[in-house]
Design a protein around this motif. Structure first.
Motif, PDB file in Angstrom:
ATOM      1  N   LEU A   1       0.835  -1.195   0.000  1.00 46.06           N
ATOM      2  CA  LEU A   1       0.000   0.000   0.000  1.00 46.06           C
ATOM      3  C   LEU A   1       0.872   1.248   0.000  1.00 46.06           C
ATOM      4  O   LEU A   1       2.049   1.213   0.376  1.00 46.06           O
ATOM      5  CB  LEU A   1      -0.904   0.009   1.233  1.00 46.06           C
ATOM      6  CG  LEU A   1      -1.927  -1.120   1.335  1.00 46.06           C
ATOM      7  CD1 LEU A   1      -2.628  -1.085   2.678  1.00 46.06           C
ATOM      8  CD2 LEU A   1      -2.942  -1.025   0.201  1.00 46.06           C
ATOM      9  N   ARG A   2       0.280   2.373  -0.410  1.00 47.91           N
ATOM     10  CA  ARG A   2       0.985   3.661  -0.417  1.00 47.91           C
ATOM     11  C   ARG A   2       0.580   4.427   0.844  1.00 47.91           C
ATOM     12  O   ARG A   2      -0.490   5.039   0.895  1.00 47.91           O
ATOM     13  CB  ARG A   2       0.633   4.447  -1.683  1.00 47.91           C
ATOM     14  CG  ARG A   2       1.043   3.737  -2.971  1.00 47.91           C
ATOM     15  CD  ARG A   2       0.719   4.575  -4.203  1.00 47.91           C
ATOM     16  NE  ARG A   2      -0.714   4.705  -4.414  1.00 47.91           N
ATOM     17  CZ  ARG A   2      -1.478   3.802  -5.018  1.00 47.91           C
ATOM     18  NH1 ARG A   2      -0.936   2.682  -5.467  1.00 47.91           N
ATOM     19  NH2 ARG A   2      -2.773   4.010  -5.188  1.00 47.91           N
ATOM     20  N   VAL A   3       1.439   4.354   1.869  1.00 44.91           N
ATOM     21  CA  VAL A   3       1.132   4.995   3.150  1.00 44.91           C
ATOM     22  C   VAL A   3       1.601   6.440   3.107  1.00 44.91           C
ATOM     23  O   VAL A   3       2.800   6.702   2.977  1.00 44.91           O
ATOM     24  CB  VAL A   3       1.807   4.250   4.309  1.00 44.91           C
ATOM     25  CG1 VAL A   3       1.467   4.930   5.639  1.00 44.91           C
ATOM     26  CG2 VAL A   3       1.382   2.791   4.329  1.00 44.91           C
ATOM     27  N   PRO A   4       0.686   7.417   3.198  1.00 42.69           N
ATOM     28  CA  PRO A   4       1.085   8.834   3.139  1.00 42.69           C
ATOM     29  C   PRO A   4       1.939   9.229   4.338  1.00 42.69           C
ATOM     30  O   PRO A   4       1.865   8.617   5.414  1.00 42.69           O
ATOM     31  CB  PRO A   4      -0.259   9.581   3.150  1.00 42.69           C
ATOM     32  CG  PRO A   4      -1.287   8.568   2.767  1.00 42.69           C
ATOM     33  CD  PRO A   4      -0.776   7.270   3.285  1.00 42.69           C
ATOM     34  N   ALA A   5       2.735  10.260   4.144  1.00 46.10           N
ATOM     35  CA  ALA A   5       3.555  10.789   5.234  1.00 46.10           C
ATOM     36  C   ALA A   5       2.655  11.256   6.368  1.00 46.10           C
ATOM     37  O   ALA A   5       1.577  11.807   6.146  1.00 46.10           O
ATOM     38  CB  ALA A   5       4.407  11.951   4.719  1.00 46.10           C
ATOM     39  N   GLY A   6       3.097  11.026   7.595  1.00 48.06           N
ATOM     40  CA  GLY A   6       2.350  11.475   8.758  1.00 48.06           C
ATOM     41  C   GLY A   6       1.331  10.487   9.272  1.00 48.06           C
ATOM     42  O   GLY A   6       0.750  10.696  10.341  1.00 48.06           O
ATOM     43  N   VAL A   7       1.093   9.387   8.542  1.00 50.27           N
ATOM     44  CA  VAL A   7       0.137   8.368   8.979  1.00 50.27           C
ATOM     45  C   VAL A   7       0.903   7.276   9.724  1.00 50.27           C
ATOM     46  O   VAL A   7       1.885   6.734   9.220  1.00 50.27           O
ATOM     47  CB  VAL A   7      -0.619   7.759   7.778  1.00 50.27           C
ATOM     48  CG1 VAL A   7      -1.498   6.603   8.229  1.00 50.27           C
ATOM     49  CG2 VAL A   7      -1.460   8.832   7.096  1.00 50.27           C
ATOM     50  N   GLU A   8       0.471   6.983  10.941  1.00 46.68           N
ATOM     51  CA  GLU A   8       1.103   5.945  11.751  1.00 46.68           C
ATOM     52  C   GLU A   8       0.443   4.600  11.459  1.00 46.68           C
ATOM     53  O   GLU A   8      -0.781   4.521  11.338  1.00 46.68           O
ATOM     54  CB  GLU A   8       0.973   6.285  13.231  1.00 46.68           C
ATOM     55  CG  GLU A   8       1.669   7.596  13.606  1.00 46.68           C
ATOM     56  CD  GLU A   8       1.474   7.975  15.064  1.00 46.68           C
ATOM     57  OE1 GLU A   8       0.685   7.277  15.759  1.00 46.68           O
ATOM     58  OE2 GLU A   8       2.090   8.958  15.514  1.00 46.68           O
ATOM     59  N   VAL A   9       1.260   3.540  11.337  1.00 50.52           N
ATOM     60  CA  VAL A   9       0.739   2.217  10.991  1.00 50.52           C
ATOM     61  C   VAL A   9       1.213   1.192  12.013  1.00 50.52           C
ATOM     62  O   VAL A   9       2.393   1.142  12.358  1.00 50.52           O
ATOM     63  CB  VAL A   9       1.203   1.798   9.575  1.00 50.52           C
ATOM     64  CG1 VAL A   9       0.774   0.367   9.277  1.00 50.52           C
ATOM     65  CG2 VAL A   9       0.621   2.733   8.521  1.00 50.52           C
ATOM     66  N   ARG A  10       0.268   0.389  12.488  1.00 49.19           N
ATOM     67  CA  ARG A  10       0.590  -0.731  13.363  1.00 49.19           C
ATOM     68  C   ARG A  10       0.100  -2.020  12.712  1.00 49.19           C
ATOM     69  O   ARG A  10      -0.968  -2.051  12.090  1.00 49.19           O
ATOM     70  CB  ARG A  10      -0.079  -0.573  14.733  1.00 49.19           C
ATOM     71  CG  ARG A  10       0.427   0.620  15.523  1.00 49.19           C
ATOM     72  CD  ARG A  10      -0.128   0.616  16.932  1.00 49.19           C
ATOM     73  NE  ARG A  10       0.367  -0.500  17.702  1.00 49.19           N
ATOM     74  CZ  ARG A  10       0.081  -0.701  19.003  1.00 49.19           C
ATOM     75  NH1 ARG A  10      -0.732   0.140  19.623  1.00 49.19           N
ATOM     76  NH2 ARG A  10       0.565  -1.734  19.647  1.00 49.19           N
ATOM     77  N   VAL A  11       0.886  -3.081  12.842  1.00 48.20           N
ATOM     78  CA  VAL A  11       0.534  -4.375  12.246  1.00 48.20           C
ATOM     79  C   VAL A  11      -0.351  -5.149  13.216  1.00 48.20           C
ATOM     80  O   VAL A  11       0.038  -5.401  14.361  1.00 48.20           O
ATOM     81  CB  VAL A  11       1.797  -5.188  11.911  1.00 48.20           C
ATOM     82  CG1 VAL A  11       1.412  -6.550  11.342  1.00 48.20           C
ATOM     83  CG2 VAL A  11       2.677  -4.431  10.919  1.00 48.20           C
ATOM     84  N   LEU A  12      -1.539  -5.496  12.763  1.00 45.09           N
ATOM     85  CA  LEU A  12      -2.442  -6.314  13.576  1.00 45.09           C
ATOM     86  C   LEU A  12      -2.119  -7.792  13.389  1.00 45.09           C
ATOM     87  O   LEU A  12      -1.974  -8.534  14.358  1.00 45.09           O
ATOM     88  CB  LEU A  12      -3.892  -6.036  13.184  1.00 45.09           C
ATOM     89  CG  LEU A  12      -4.934  -6.805  13.991  1.00 45.09           C
ATOM     90  CD1 LEU A  12      -5.138  -6.135  15.341  1.00 45.09           C
ATOM     91  CD2 LEU A  12      -6.262  -6.894  13.247  1.00 45.09           C
ATOM     92  N   VAL A  13      -2.035  -8.233  12.138  1.00 46.39           N
ATOM     93  CA  VAL A  13      -1.667  -9.613  11.806  1.00 46.39           C
ATOM     94  C   VAL A  13      -0.644  -9.541  10.676  1.00 46.39           C
ATOM     95  O   VAL A  13      -0.928  -8.973   9.618  1.00 46.39           O
ATOM     96  CB  VAL A  13      -2.902 -10.440  11.368  1.00 46.39           C
ATOM     97  CG1 VAL A  13      -2.478 -11.841  10.928  1.00 46.39           C
ATOM     98  CG2 VAL A  13      -3.927 -10.506  12.491  1.00 46.39           C
ATOM     99  N   GLU A  14       0.531 -10.131  10.904  1.00 42.45           N
ATOM    100  CA  GLU A  14       1.598 -10.057   9.907  1.00 42.45           C
ATOM    101  C   GLU A  14       1.218 -10.781   8.627  1.00 42.45           C
ATOM    102  O   GLU A  14       1.513 -10.322   7.526  1.00 42.45           O
ATOM    103  CB  GLU A  14       2.891 -10.640  10.472  1.00 42.45           C
ATOM    104  CG  GLU A  14       4.091 -10.494   9.555  1.00 42.45           C
ATOM    105  CD  GLU A  14       4.418  -9.041   9.248  1.00 42.45           C
ATOM    106  OE1 GLU A  14       4.657  -8.727   8.045  1.00 42.45           O
ATOM    107  OE2 GLU A  14       4.431  -8.208  10.170  1.00 42.45           O
ATOM    108  N   ARG A  15       0.546 -11.919   8.749  1.00 40.35           N
ATOM    109  CA  ARG A  15       0.106 -12.632   7.544  1.00 40.35           C
ATOM    110  C   ARG A  15      -1.163 -13.411   7.843  1.00 40.35           C
ATOM    111  O   ARG A  15      -1.143 -14.369   8.618  1.00 40.35           O
ATOM    112  CB  ARG A  15       1.182 -13.576   7.012  1.00 40.35           C
ATOM    113  CG  ARG A  15       0.835 -14.144   5.625  1.00 40.35           C
ATOM    114  CD  ARG A  15       1.964 -14.980   5.059  1.00 40.35           C
ATOM    115  NE  ARG A  15       1.756 -15.242   3.651  1.00 40.35           N
ATOM    116  CZ  ARG A  15       1.057 -16.280   3.166  1.00 40.35           C
ATOM    117  NH1 ARG A  15       0.504 -17.142   3.998  1.00 40.35           N
ATOM    118  NH2 ARG A  15       0.920 -16.443   1.855  1.00 40.35           N
ATOM    119  N   GLU A  16      -2.248 -12.985   7.231  1.00 38.96           N
ATOM    120  CA  GLU A  16      -3.509 -13.708   7.324  1.00 38.96           C
ATOM    121  C   GLU A  16      -3.667 -14.518   6.046  1.00 38.96           C
ATOM    122  O   GLU A  16      -3.641 -13.952   4.947  1.00 38.96           O
ATOM    123  CB  GLU A  16      -4.676 -12.732   7.472  1.00 38.96           C
ATOM    124  CG  GLU A  16      -6.032 -13.430   7.534  1.00 38.96           C
ATOM    125  CD  GLU A  16      -7.193 -12.469   7.323  1.00 38.96           C
ATOM    126  OE1 GLU A  16      -7.907 -12.176   8.292  1.00 38.96           O
ATOM    127  OE2 GLU A  16      -7.373 -12.015   6.161  1.00 38.96           O
TER     128      GLU A  16
END
Length: 314
Positions: A152-167
């Motif tokens: 995905l293209r994550v815009p600058a300033g958006v925080e991302v946390r991984v819920l499940v590494e691989r479903e």
């Protein structure tokens, strides 16, 4: 004459559109009226702000100086108005999500933990669109999935946390499909089937084609959304990838794929400062949805997944 906010909007509209005609349409006024306003502003500042040319309007050096101050002032005013309106409405949490069986439980937990917070939900097939909305301040959080091999293209300033590494993605087929007799299905057993795919889901089309090509398959495809696909799958017209949290149906069989060739990563994207408990609520809700489905629970047990919790793995 003293400059007002409306005058700054006039100058910025002219600069952004490069045309008095286009700026007038954007502002909802006539071009003669806009021209008169511009002349008054220029008289008040004792200088020409725009050069009128055959190709449009462009700022003069004085115009660029004024615009350099005008834009931050307008942005600050817009932020002030937005914050004031939000304060008047009270606390709120604007949620975006791609489709997930974890959503009902997540909303239930949020309502219980944040009873005074107004919670809204927007479901969209495009994870990238939801991420852009978080970056633009239109959403506070977005629960999205990222198809393996299609970041995905994550815009600058958006925080991302991984819920499940691989479903893993399972496969949905008609209840009387020959492969439905097996607990785990090999892609080769689906060589003669058409695959249903929703090309509007970011990465879905490319990811599925890559996996099937790697398996030496070149099937026919049906394009459509997965909600309307159920009747086609139930009558044997197609098979389709599906989330492992999908519940059982009397007319469909949902099975894991041998080797788990299809996978997604589950992410929670948020604006800075969002309550960390929002993530914890989502994780608990996803676990609840996952353990509700026998086939996925069995898959998690085989993998020794931490989602099972103490006493359930192995």
């Amino acid at each position: 004459m003293e400059l007002e906010v409306r005058h700054l909007r006039v100058l910025c509209a002219i600069a952004e559109t490069g045309s008095l005609h286009k700026a007038a349409r954007q502002l909802g006024v006539s071009q003669p009226s806009l021209t008169t306003q511009l002349r008054r502003i220029e008289r008040a500042l004792d200088g020409e702000l725009f050069l009128r040319e055959r190709t449009g309007c462009r700022p003069t050096p004085l115009g660029r100086t004024v615009l350099g101050h005008a834009r931050p002032l307008l942005d600050g005013m817009a932020s002030l108005v937005a914050e004031a309106r939000a304060a008047a409405l009270g606390p709120r949490l604007r949620i975006g999500s791609t489709a997930s069986r974890a959503l009902p439980g997540w909303l239930r937990r949020l309502r219980w933990r944040l009873p005074d917070t107004e919670t809204s939900l927007l479901v969209d097939v495009s994870a990238n669109a939801l991420l852009r909305m978080v970056a633009a301040g239109q959403l506070d959080v977005a629960f999205v999935h990222e198809v393996e091999g299609c970041p995905l293209r994550v815009p600058a300033g958006v925080e991302v946390r991984v819920l499940v590494e691989r479903e893993p993605q399972f496969v949905s087929m008609a209840r009387d499909h020959p492969a439905a007799r097996q607990e785990v299905v090999d892609l080769a057993d689906l060589a003669g089937d058409r695959w249903m795919v929703d090309p509007s889901v970011d990465g879905e089309w490319a990811g599925l084609r890559r996996v099937l090509t790697d398996a030496g398959l070149d099937p026919a495809y049906l394009h459509g959304d997965y909600h309307s696909a159920a009747s086609l799958i139930a009558t044997g017209e197609a098979v389709a990838p599906c989330q492992p949290t999908s519940g059982p149906r009397p007319d469909l069989a949902i099975r894991p794929l041998q080797g788990d060739p299809l996978g997604v990563r589950l992410l929670l994207a948020s604006a800075p400062g969002v309550d960390a408990e929002v993530y914890a609520d989502l994780r608990a809700s996803y676990r609840e949805a996952a353990l509700r489905v026998g086939a996925y629970r069995a898959w998690l047990r085989r993998q020794g997944s931490p989602l099972l919790g103490a006493g359930q793995a192995g």
